[in-house]
Design a protein around this motif. Structure first.
Motif, PDB file in Angstrom:
ATOM      1  N   LEU A  60      -6.381  -6.887  -7.333  1.00 35.73           N
ATOM      2  CA  LEU A  60      -5.524  -8.064  -7.484  1.00 35.73           C
ATOM      3  C   LEU A  60      -4.276  -7.710  -8.290  1.00 35.73           C
ATOM      4  CD1 LEU A  60      -4.819 -11.049  -7.244  1.00 35.73           C
ATOM      5  CD2 LEU A  60      -6.283 -11.494  -9.235  1.00 35.73           C
ATOM      6  N   ILE A  61      -4.466  -6.992  -9.379  1.00 36.50           N
ATOM      7  CA  ILE A  61      -3.322  -6.610 -10.215  1.00 36.50           C
ATOM      8  C   ILE A  61      -2.337  -5.762  -9.413  1.00 36.50           C
ATOM      9  CG2 ILE A  61      -2.648  -5.207 -12.208  1.00 36.50           C
ATOM     10  CD1 ILE A  61      -5.410  -6.251 -13.435  1.00 36.50           C
ATOM     11  N   ALA A  62      -2.859  -4.831  -8.633  1.00 42.16           N
ATOM     12  CA  ALA A  62      -1.990  -3.986  -7.799  1.00 42.16           C
ATOM     13  C   ALA A  62      -1.209  -4.828  -6.800  1.00 42.16           C
ATOM     14  CB  ALA A  62      -2.824  -2.938  -7.080  1.00 42.16           C
ATOM     15  N   GLU A  63      -1.866  -5.804  -6.185  1.00 42.92           N
ATOM     16  CA  GLU A  63      -1.182  -6.683  -5.227  1.00 42.92           C
ATOM     17  C   GLU A  63      -0.095  -7.499  -5.912  1.00 42.92           C
ATOM     18  OE1 GLU A  63      -4.970  -7.373  -2.169  1.00 42.92           O
ATOM     19  OE2 GLU A  63      -4.456  -8.906  -3.663  1.00 42.92           O
ATOM     20  N   LYS A  64      -0.381  -7.968  -7.113  1.00 45.95           N
ATOM     21  CA  LYS A  64       0.608  -8.745  -7.857  1.00 45.95           C
ATOM     22  C   LYS A  64       1.806  -7.880  -8.256  1.00 45.95           C
ATOM     23  CE  LYS A  64      -1.236 -11.467 -11.043  1.00 45.95           C
ATOM     24  NZ  LYS A  64      -2.202 -12.054 -12.003  1.00 45.95           N
ATOM     25  N   VAL A  65       1.532  -6.641  -8.687  1.00 45.24           N
ATOM     26  CA  VAL A  65       2.623  -5.723  -9.031  1.00 45.24           C
ATOM     27  C   VAL A  65       3.509  -5.481  -7.818  1.00 45.24           C
ATOM     28  CG1 VAL A  65       3.165  -3.337  -9.672  1.00 45.24           C
ATOM     29  CG2 VAL A  65       1.392  -4.580 -10.927  1.00 45.24           C
ATOM     30  N   ALA A  66       2.908  -5.173  -6.685  1.00 44.49           N
ATOM     31  CA  ALA A  66       3.685  -4.882  -5.470  1.00 44.49           C
ATOM     32  C   ALA A  66       4.506  -6.091  -5.043  1.00 44.49           C
ATOM     33  CB  ALA A  66       2.747  -4.453  -4.346  1.00 44.49           C
ATOM     34  N   VAL A 114       8.528  -4.744 -13.646  1.00 49.70           N
ATOM     35  CA  VAL A 114       7.143  -4.975 -14.046  1.00 49.70           C
ATOM     36  C   VAL A 114       6.715  -4.046 -15.182  1.00 49.70           C
ATOM     37  CG1 VAL A 114       4.729  -4.886 -13.270  1.00 49.70           C
ATOM     38  CG2 VAL A 114       6.502  -5.761 -11.724  1.00 49.70           C
ATOM     39  N   ILE A 115       6.096  -4.633 -16.203  1.00 49.48           N
ATOM     40  CA  ILE A 115       5.324  -3.861 -17.170  1.00 49.48           C
ATOM     41  C   ILE A 115       3.881  -3.936 -16.696  1.00 49.48           C
ATOM     42  CG2 ILE A 115       4.522  -3.690 -19.558  1.00 49.48           C
ATOM     43  CD1 ILE A 115       7.173  -4.932 -20.439  1.00 49.48           C
ATOM     44  N   ALA A 116       3.369  -2.830 -16.177  1.00 52.54           N
ATOM     45  CA  ALA A 116       2.021  -2.774 -15.616  1.00 52.54           C
ATOM     46  C   ALA A 116       1.074  -2.170 -16.646  1.00 52.54           C
ATOM     47  CB  ALA A 116       2.018  -1.950 -14.334  1.00 52.54           C
ATOM     48  N   CYS A 117       0.068  -2.948 -17.045  1.00 53.21           N
ATOM     49  CA  CYS A 117      -0.802  -2.544 -18.147  1.00 53.21           C
ATOM     50  C   CYS A 117      -2.089  -1.894 -17.642  1.00 53.21           C
ATOM     51  CB  CYS A 117      -1.164  -3.755 -18.991  1.00 53.21           C
ATOM     52  SG  CYS A 117       0.261  -4.652 -19.663  1.00 53.21           S
ATOM     53  N   ILE A 131      -2.637   0.720  -8.279  1.00 55.02           N
ATOM     54  CA  ILE A 131      -1.230   0.321  -8.147  1.00 55.02           C
ATOM     55  C   ILE A 131      -0.508   1.255  -7.190  1.00 55.02           C
ATOM     56  CG2 ILE A 131       0.943   0.000  -9.402  1.00 55.02           C
ATOM     57  CD1 ILE A 131      -0.788  -0.684 -11.893  1.00 55.02           C
ATOM     58  N   ALA A 132      -0.799   2.543  -7.307  1.00 50.01           N
ATOM     59  CA  ALA A 132      -0.144   3.527  -6.438  1.00 50.01           C
ATOM     60  C   ALA A 132      -0.475   3.293  -4.968  1.00 50.01           C
ATOM     61  CB  ALA A 132      -0.555   4.940  -6.844  1.00 50.01           C
ATOM     62  N   ASN A 133      -1.624   2.705  -4.685  1.00 51.33           N
ATOM     63  CA  ASN A 133      -1.992   2.403  -3.299  1.00 51.33           C
ATOM     64  C   ASN A 133      -1.091   1.340  -2.685  1.00 51.33           C
ATOM     65  OD1 ASN A 133      -4.114   4.218  -3.442  1.00 51.33           O
ATOM     66  ND2 ASN A 133      -5.666   2.660  -3.890  1.00 51.33           N
ATOM     67  N   LYS A 134      -0.442   0.546  -3.534  1.00 55.77           N
ATOM     68  CA  LYS A 134       0.385  -0.571  -3.053  1.00 55.77           C
ATOM     69  C   LYS A 134       1.883  -0.360  -3.283  1.00 55.77           C
ATOM     70  CE  LYS A 134      -3.379  -3.112  -2.338  1.00 55.77           C
ATOM     71  NZ  LYS A 134      -3.840  -3.476  -0.976  1.00 55.77           N
TER      72      LYS A 134
END
Length: 262
Positions: free
Chosen positions: A122-128, A137-140, A164-167
Motif C-alpha cells: 500500500l505504501i509503495a502504491e501511495k508513493v507511486a 515524497v519523503i518515503a519512510c 517502492i522500487a517495484n512501483k
C-alpha cells in the motif's frame, strides 16, 4: 584527524549533488497558537540556506501553515491516498494538496505502518501515485526493536525499499527517511556509527538493485530521536543526508538541527 575526515565526507556528498534536507514531522500536535510560535522561531532562524527545510503539518492546518510559513520552509502533508477522489472518508488526495500549494508528502511513516496497519504494498502504491501527480515524497522505512535484536535490520529496510522500487522508476523527487522504530520518541538513538552503517548498506543495496546513479543522488535522512546535541555528529556521516525530526521540530531546538551542517 576526525574533523578532516568529516570535511572530506561532506565534500564527497556535495560532489554527488545531495543537498542536506531536514524535515520536521509535527504528527498530531499543534493549535494555531502553538503553530504561530513554531513559525515565529522558523522565521527568526536564521536557517542554513544550504539546507532544505520541510515541515509535516496536520491536515487541518496545511493551508494555514502554507500561507504563513517563511519562503525558505516547505510544507508537507503527513499522508495522502492513492486516488484522485472518491469514497475514501478521512483521506486526502495529491490533487487536493497541490490545489493549496503543498508540494511534499510524508508516506510510510512507522506510525502508519505499526498503528494503522499500512502494508509495504500500500505504501509503495501511495508513493507511486503521489509522484505521478507531481508531489515530492519523503518515503519512510525502518525496523522495530524486535527486528533489530533479531539481526533483521537490513532485511527489513531492503524489503521495504524493494516494495517502492517495484512501483517507482524515477527517484528524483524521493527522499528516503530511515527511522529505526525503536528510537522514535523513546529517547534512544542509534549511535552515529550505527546509523551510518545502515545508511551505507542501504545506499549500496540501491546501487546494486536500482541503479548506481540513484544510489549516488538519492538523499537518505536519519529519523530517530535527533536532537540539538547529537545532530552535528550524525550530520557529519558520509551517507546521512539530513534528518526527519519528530518532537524536537516543535521546539526552537529545531533551528539548531536545521543548522547541523554549519
Amino acid at each position: 584527524m576526525e574533523s578532516s575526515k568529516s570535511l572530506n565526507e561532506c565534500k564527497c556528498r556535495l560532489a554527488m549533488g545531495r543537498k542536506f534536507v531536514v524535515g520536521g514531522n509535527w504528527k498530531m500536535n499543534g493549535t494555531k497558537q502553538q503553530i504561530n510560535e513554531i513559525l515565529s522561531f522558523l522565521k527568526a532562524g536564521p536557517l542554513n540556506p544550504d539546507t532544505e527545510v520541510i515541515v509535516g503539518v496536520p491536515a487541518v492546518y496545511l493551508d494555514y501553515v502554507k500561507t504563513n510559513s517563511p519562503a525558505n520552509v516547505e510544507v508537507a502533508a503527513q499522508n495522502c491516498y492513492k486516488a484522485d477522489k472518491g469514497a475514501f472518508t478521512g483521506e486526502l488526495s495529491p490533487i487536493m494538496l497541490k490545489d493549496i500549494g503543498v508540494n511534499w508528502v510524508i508516506l510510510g511513516h512507522s506510525e502508519r505502518r505499526q498503528i494503522f496497519g499500512e502494508s509495504d504494498e500500500l505504501i509503495a502504491e501511495k508513493v507511486a501515485f503521489a509522484l505521478s501527480n507531481g508531489l515530492k515524497v519523503i518515503a519512510c522505512i525502518g525496523e522495530t526493536l524486535q527486528e533489530r535484536e533479531a539481526g533483521k535490520t537490513e532485511e527489513v529496510v531492503f524489503r521495504q525499499t524493494q516494495a517502492i522500487a517495484n512501483k517507482v522508476k524515477d527517484w528524483s523527487n524521493v527522499v528516503i527517511a530511515y527511522e529505526p522504530v525503536w528510537a522514535i520518541g523513546t529517547g534512544k538513538t542509534a549511535t552515529p556509527q550505527q546509523a551510518q552503517e545502515v545508511h551505507k548498506a542501504l545506499r549500496e543495496w540501491i546501487g546494486k538493485n536500482i541503479s548506481q546513479d540513484v544510489a549516488n543522488s538519492i538523499r537518505i535522512q536519519y529519523g530517530g530521536s535527533v536532537t540539538g546535541t547529537n545532530c552535528k555528529e550524525l550530520g557529519s556521516q558520509a551517507d546521512i543526508d539530513g534528518f526527519l525530526v519528530g518532537g524536537a521540530s516543535l521546539k526552537p531546538e529545531f533551528v539548531t538541527i536545521v543548522n547541523a551542517r554549519q
